[in-house]
Design a protein around this motif. Structure first.
Motif, PDB file in Angstrom:
ATOM      1  N   UNK A  20      -0.756  -1.540  13.018  1.00  0.00           N
ATOM      2  CA  UNK A  20      -0.562  -2.804  12.823  1.00  0.00           C
ATOM      3  C   UNK A  20      -0.945  -2.964  10.958  1.00  0.00           C
ATOM      4  N   UNK A  21      -1.437  -2.280  10.316  1.00  0.00           N
ATOM      5  CA  UNK A  21      -1.381  -1.975   8.821  1.00  0.00           C
ATOM      6  C   UNK A  21       0.001  -1.811   8.530  1.00  0.00           C
ATOM      7  N   UNK A  22       0.680  -0.921   8.918  1.00  0.00           N
ATOM      8  CA  UNK A  22       2.141  -0.369   8.446  1.00  0.00           C
ATOM      9  C   UNK A  22       2.897  -1.630   8.699  1.00  0.00           C
ATOM     10  N   UNK A  23       2.895  -2.396   9.765  1.00  0.00           N
ATOM     11  CA  UNK A  23       3.693  -3.478  10.059  1.00  0.00           C
ATOM     12  C   UNK A  23       3.474  -4.664   9.094  1.00  0.00           C
ATOM     13  N   UNK A  24       2.147  -4.887   8.816  1.00  0.00           N
ATOM     14  CA  UNK A  24       2.049  -5.841   7.817  1.00  0.00           C
ATOM     15  C   UNK A  24       2.557  -5.539   6.339  1.00  0.00           C
ATOM     16  N   UNK A  25       2.374  -4.343   5.897  1.00  0.00           N
ATOM     17  CA  UNK A  25       3.040  -3.954   4.668  1.00  0.00           C
ATOM     18  C   UNK A  25       4.573  -4.014   4.769  1.00  0.00           C
ATOM     19  N   UNK A  26       5.067  -3.653   5.748  1.00  0.00           N
ATOM     20  CA  UNK A  26       6.628  -3.821   6.011  1.00  0.00           C
ATOM     21  C   UNK A  26       7.021  -5.161   5.855  1.00  0.00           C
ATOM     22  N   UNK A  27       6.135  -6.061   6.595  1.00  0.00           N
ATOM     23  CA  UNK A  27       6.537  -7.441   6.629  1.00  0.00           C
ATOM     24  C   UNK A  27       6.217  -8.261   5.001  1.00  0.00           C
ATOM     25  N   UNK A  28       5.367  -7.751   4.245  1.00  0.00           N
ATOM     26  CA  UNK A  28       5.117  -8.003   3.018  1.00  0.00           C
ATOM     27  C   UNK A  28       6.138  -7.496   2.056  1.00  0.00           C
TER      28      UNK A  28
END
Length: 468
Positions: A20-28
Motif C-alpha cells: 500500500x505504500x508503493x501504491x500510494x506513491x504511484x498514485x501521487x
C-alpha cells in the motif's frame, strides 16, 4: 553524504516493502502530473521551446500510463513466482521472489527530461526501492520543477531530487547505490559505468546511437514521409530515438525528399521559426555542434537556415552525404536528416552492420519480407517497421540498448524487474532423510552408483537427481 545516509536508513526501516505504500506513491506521481500539467508545459517550453502538444503526449501521458499500468499490476508483480514442478522439485517447494534492490539512482537525459526521470522512477517505486533522481542540468527549468514538486508529492525520506552538474555525477555514483539507471550520451554513460564498477553497482544504460532508417522503393512514400518527418523534427530532432539517417535507393531519394518537403510545409508552414509547433536547440553548445555538422556535410536540399541568437536551426534535409562526413560520425541531436543511397536491401543491411549497434532500427517497406530481413539480420536495441519512435513508448515492450547503445531495459514489467533482485528460494523440510543420507561421507561406491542410477531415471522425466 548526509542525505544519502538518511535514505539508506529509510530503506532499511522497511517502509517501501509494503504494497500500500508503493501504491500510494504511484498514485501521487499521477496526481503530480495532473495537478501541475501547466507547470510542466511551461518549464519544457522555456527549456526546449517544446510545444504543449508534444509535452503532454510524449512526456506526461507516457509517464501517467506507466504509473497506472504499475498500479493495476502491482499485486501480480509482487507475488512469489512458483517454479514448474517436475520430479526433482516434487518434494520441495521452489519459488523465485522479487525483492527490492535498495537505494537506486536515476539520471535522466535532457532530450526528454520528464519521461526519462519519471518512467524509471515508476519502476523503482513499484519494485519497492528508495530513489534519488538526478535530472539533467541542460533543462534547468524542468529540473527545478521536479526538485520543487517531488517533495510535495512523494515520501520525503525515500525519494529525493538532486541538482548536480554532469561532472559531479561520477562522484555521486561512487556513494554506492544498489542500481544506477542512466540515459544520455555514450561518453557520459561510459564515465558513469566506470564509476559504478568501482563499487560493483549494476547499471542500466540507455545511450544514443545513430539510428538508421531504411526506405524501400516498394512503400507508400507519402505515409513514410509523414511518419519520418514527425519523428525527425519533433523536439527539433533532440531525441535518442529519432531516425539519424535515411538509407534508400537512388530512385526513391528524389521522391522522398520532395514528399518530406511537402510534409514540412504542412507541419511548420513556409517559415518554421514562426511555427508554434517547432522547437529550439537546448543550449548554444548543442546548437553549435549541430550547425557545424550541418555546414560540413553533404548538400542542403531543404532548410539549412540557422539563427544563433534564437538557438534556431530549421528542419534540414541533406543529400549527397558521404560516409566520411562529420554528420555520419556522431549522433545528431538536432533537426538535420542526412540521406545516403544504397543499391539494395543487402547493401543497407551490410551498411547498418558495419556501424556500432544503434538504439533503434527503422524500415519502411510494403513488402514484409524486406522488413523481416532488416529486423532479423541487424542488431539494435529496438526495431520498428513502417513507423518510428512508437516502439520506445509502449508499456508492454522493454526499451533499451545493446552493445554501444547501452545495456538493460525498462518500461512496465521490465522496469519492475530492472529494479528488483529475483531471489531463488528452495523451501524444504527435513523429511526423506532416509534417501538423502546417500550423499554424506564416508563415500561408498555403492551409494554413488545408486545416485547415478537415480539421476538417469530422473533425466528421462525432465527432472534432476532427487536423491540429493
Amino acid at each position: 553524504g548526509a542525505m544519502f545516509e538518511d535514505i539508506r536508513v529509510a530503506f532499511q526501516a522497511g517502509r517501501t516493502l509494503k504494497e500500500n505504500f508503493r501504491l500510494a506513491q504511484l498514485e501521487a506521481v499521477v496526481r503530480m502530473l495532473e495537478e501541475h500539467e501547466c507547470d510542466f508545459v511551461d518549464a519544457l517550453g522555456r527549456d526546449l521551446h517544446k510545444p504543449r502538444f508534444e509535452t503532454v503526449v510524449s512526456e506526461l501521458i507516457l509517464v501517467k500510463n506507466e504509473a497506472l499500468h504499475a498500479i493495476n499490476n502491482l499485486k501480480k508483480w509482487m507475488q512469489p513466482h512458483p517454479v514448474e514442478r517436475n520430479l526433482s522439485t516434487s518434494l520441495d517447494e521452489c519459488v523465485v521472489i522479487s525483492e527490492p534492490l535498495g537505494v537506486v539512482f536515476i539520471m535522466g537525459t535532457w532530450c526528454s527530461p520528464v519521461q526519462m526521470c519519471l518512467v524509471p522512477l515508476v519502476g523503482a517505486i513499484a519494485a519497492g526501492n528508495c530513489a534519488i533522481i538526478g535530472p539533467s542540468e541542460c533543462t534547468a527549468h524542468t529540473s527545478d520543477l521536479l526538485h520543487r514538486l517531488i517533495p510535495f508529492y512523494l515520501d520525503n525520506e525515500c525519494f529525493h531530487v538532486i541538482l548536480a552538474g554532469t561532472n559531479d555525477l561520477p562522484e555521486v555514483v561512487e556513494l554506492k547505490f544498489d542500481h544506477v539507471l542512466f540515459s544520455g550520451n555514450r561518453e557520459e554513460g561510459s564515465r558513469i559505468a566506470q564509476a559504478a564498477a568501482r563499487t560493483l553497482t549494476p547499471v542500466t544504460l540507455i545511450l544514443g546511437g545513430k539510428n538508421p532508417c531504411y526506405v524501400d522503393q516498394h512503400c507508400d512514400i507519402n505515409t513514410a514521409a509523414q511518419r519520418i518527418a514527425w519523428a525527425c523534427f519533433q523536439n527539433a530532432g533532440q531525441s535518442l530515438v529519432a531516425p539519424d539517417y535515411i538509407l534508400c535507393h537512388a530512385d526513391v531519394k528524389a521522391r522522398l525528399v520532395q514528399a518530406l518537403k511537402c510534409c514540412l510545409m504542412q507541419f511548420y508552414g513556409s517559415d518554421p521559426k514562426e511555427s508554434r509547433s517547432f522547437g529550439r536547440m537546448v543550449n548554444l553548445e548543442i546548437f553549435n555542434r549541430t550547425r557545424d555538422m550541418l555546414w560540413r556535410s553533404g548538400k542542403v536540399a531543404v532548410g539549412g537556415q540557422v539563427i544563433e541568437a534564437e538557438k534556431y536551426i530549421a528542419p534540414t534535409i541533406l543529400t549527397e552525404v558521404s560516409e566520411s562526413d562529420p554528420i555520419m560520425q556522431q549522433e545528431v541531436f538536432g533537426p538535420v536528416l542526412p540521406f545516403l543511397t544504397v543499391d539494395s536491401v543487402d547493401d543497407a543491411i551490410t551498411f547498418i552492420n558495419k556501424q556500432e549497434k544503434p538504439l533503434c532500427v527503422y524500415a519502411f517497406s510494403s513488402n514484409s519480407k524486406v522488413t523481416t530481413r532488416l529486423m532479423s539480420e541487424t542488431s539494435s536495441g529496438s526495431f520498428c517497421s513502417n513507423d518510428c519512435i512508437l516502439q520506445s513508448m509502449m508499456v508492454a515492450l522493454p526499451f533499451g540498448g545493446v552493445g554501444a547503445s547501452g545495456m538493460g531495459s525498462f518500461h512496465g514489467r521490465y522496469s519492475f524487474d530492472t529494479f528488483s533482485h529475483r531471489k531463488s528460494c528452495l523451501l524444504r523440510g527435513t523429511r526423506f532423510e532416509c534417501v538423502t543420507y546417500l550423499r554424506y561421507p564416508p563415500y561408498e561406491d555403492r551409494n554413488l552408483s545408486l545416485m547415478a542410477w537415480a539421476s538417469t531415471l530422473s533425466q528421462k522425466s525432465q527432472g534432476w537427481c532427487q536423491i540429493l
